[in-house]
Design a protein around this motif. Sequence first.
Motif, PDB file in Angstrom:
ATOM      1  N   ARG A 198       0.823  -1.339  -0.147  1.00 21.48           N
ATOM      2  CA  ARG A 198      -0.098   0.173   0.086  1.00 21.48           C
ATOM      3  C   ARG A 198       0.879   1.140  -0.107  1.00 21.48           C
ATOM      4  NH1 ARG A 198      -4.489   0.073   4.624  1.00 21.48           N
ATOM      5  NH2 ARG A 198      -5.084   1.759   3.174  1.00 21.48           N
ATOM      6  N   GLU A 199       2.077   1.113   0.789  1.00 24.95           N
ATOM      7  CA  GLU A 199       2.700   2.368   0.840  1.00 24.95           C
ATOM      8  C   GLU A 199       3.460   2.736  -0.770  1.00 24.95           C
ATOM      9  OE1 GLU A 199       6.609   4.119   3.401  1.00 24.95           O
ATOM     10  OE2 GLU A 199       5.832   1.976   3.895  1.00 24.95           O
ATOM     11  N   LEU A 200       3.876   1.656  -1.266  1.00 26.68           N
ATOM     12  CA  LEU A 200       4.666   1.845  -2.461  1.00 26.68           C
ATOM     13  C   LEU A 200       3.376   2.215  -3.452  1.00 26.68           C
ATOM     14  CD1 LEU A 200       6.988  -1.327  -2.775  1.00 26.68           C
ATOM     15  CD2 LEU A 200       7.681   1.139  -2.209  1.00 26.68           C
ATOM     16  N   ALA A 201       2.349   1.675  -3.452  1.00 26.38           N
ATOM     17  CA  ALA A 201       1.122   2.231  -4.175  1.00 26.38           C
ATOM     18  C   ALA A 201       1.033   3.770  -3.962  1.00 26.38           C
ATOM     19  CB  ALA A 201      -0.076   1.635  -4.152  1.00 26.38           C
ATOM     20  N   ASP A 202       0.918   4.126  -2.853  1.00 29.21           N
ATOM     21  CA  ASP A 202       0.853   5.492  -2.499  1.00 29.21           C
ATOM     22  C   ASP A 202       1.869   6.382  -3.059  1.00 29.21           C
ATOM     23  OD1 ASP A 202      -1.514   5.365  -0.726  1.00 29.21           O
ATOM     24  OD2 ASP A 202      -0.525   5.492   1.079  1.00 29.21           O
ATOM     25  N   LEU A 203       3.074   6.125  -2.985  1.00 28.16           N
ATOM     26  CA  LEU A 203       4.394   6.643  -3.494  1.00 28.16           C
ATOM     27  C   LEU A 203       4.374   6.822  -5.113  1.00 28.16           C
ATOM     28  CD1 LEU A 203       7.084   5.324  -1.262  1.00 28.16           C
ATOM     29  CD2 LEU A 203       6.183   7.577  -1.106  1.00 28.16           C
ATOM     30  N   ALA A 204       3.869   5.721  -5.480  1.00 30.52           N
ATOM     31  CA  ALA A 204       3.685   5.732  -7.236  1.00 30.52           C
ATOM     32  C   ALA A 204       2.581   6.693  -7.808  1.00 30.52           C
ATOM     33  CB  ALA A 204       3.346   4.398  -7.643  1.00 30.52           C
ATOM     34  N   GLU A 205       1.447   6.860  -6.798  1.00 22.56           N
ATOM     35  CA  GLU A 205       0.382   7.737  -7.174  1.00 22.56           C
ATOM     36  C   GLU A 205       0.120   8.680  -5.992  1.00 22.56           C
ATOM     37  OE1 GLU A 205      -2.597   5.807  -9.739  1.00 22.56           O
ATOM     38  OE2 GLU A 205      -2.021   3.957  -8.855  1.00 22.56           O
TER      39      GLU A 205
END
Length: 299
Positions: A80-87
């Motif tokens: 979830r954190e990586l998805a946040d950083l990507a978008e």
Amino acid sequence: MDLLQLRYFRMVARTENITRVAEELRVAQPSLSRTITRLESELGVPLFDRQGRRLRLNRFGTAFLARVDRALDELDSARRELADLAEEERGSVAVGAENLMVVQHVVADFVQAYPGVRVQLFSGTTEQVVARLTAGEIDLGLVSRPIAEPGIAVRELLDEEVLLAVSPRHRLANRDRVTVAELADEPFITTSPDYWQRRVLDRVFCRAGLRPNIACEGDEPAAIRNLVATGFGVGLLPSMASEYPGPPVAWLHIDDVHCRRTLHVCWREDAYLPLAAGRFREMAAERFARSQPGRPGPE
């Protein structure tokens, strides 16, 4: 040992039924059984007690499940954190509150600043909000009671006076201040004891050695002002309500220094807080800090 083994093990451990898990995963039951057996072989201990076709998680399996839960939850949080950083400009935030009016201005600011973020709102009592938070159904809760639940972090947003609202035609409408004794016979419009308005009312009257005269009790805090304006009774409302547009009422201070409410934002300490939720929390802290002159802003 791989992630697929661990996820399969967790599902079987929670249901203790390989047939049901195989059907849910749409995999062959023998293949699933071999996966569990291979995991046990790698660990060097049995994770289940087997009685014919029945499985029972044993003490090794119980200990291992606790670690697997923690590891997989961390991995899911990392995803979830990586998805946040990507978008960074997208994502979602789910917020629960006792009264949605308390968050309306924060929501308005937030959707304007982050139009790509999906915002979900839920209302309920403090207990209902905390239950949703604990279950992972919401990211943030805004409540007006102290929270002492393990694993729940709490931050104060607002400490404000609670005012008495009366109809413009009421005998007290031209007053600025009133004592609790003067309200002994007044019909009060309030909430059920599950909401802070009722707890403040009962507490203030109890300190004066009195009991409030309850004319209307409900689970719609937002309806109090509307009913007060009709002249049906009087009610307690937070001072911030005097700044909102609504039916005309007169506002009075009550001679009790404890006639106040404190608003908190809370979130789970053991779960990843999505980027959008963190931004909403900080925006709420800034908004409420601005509404209290002399109060320092968020650190």
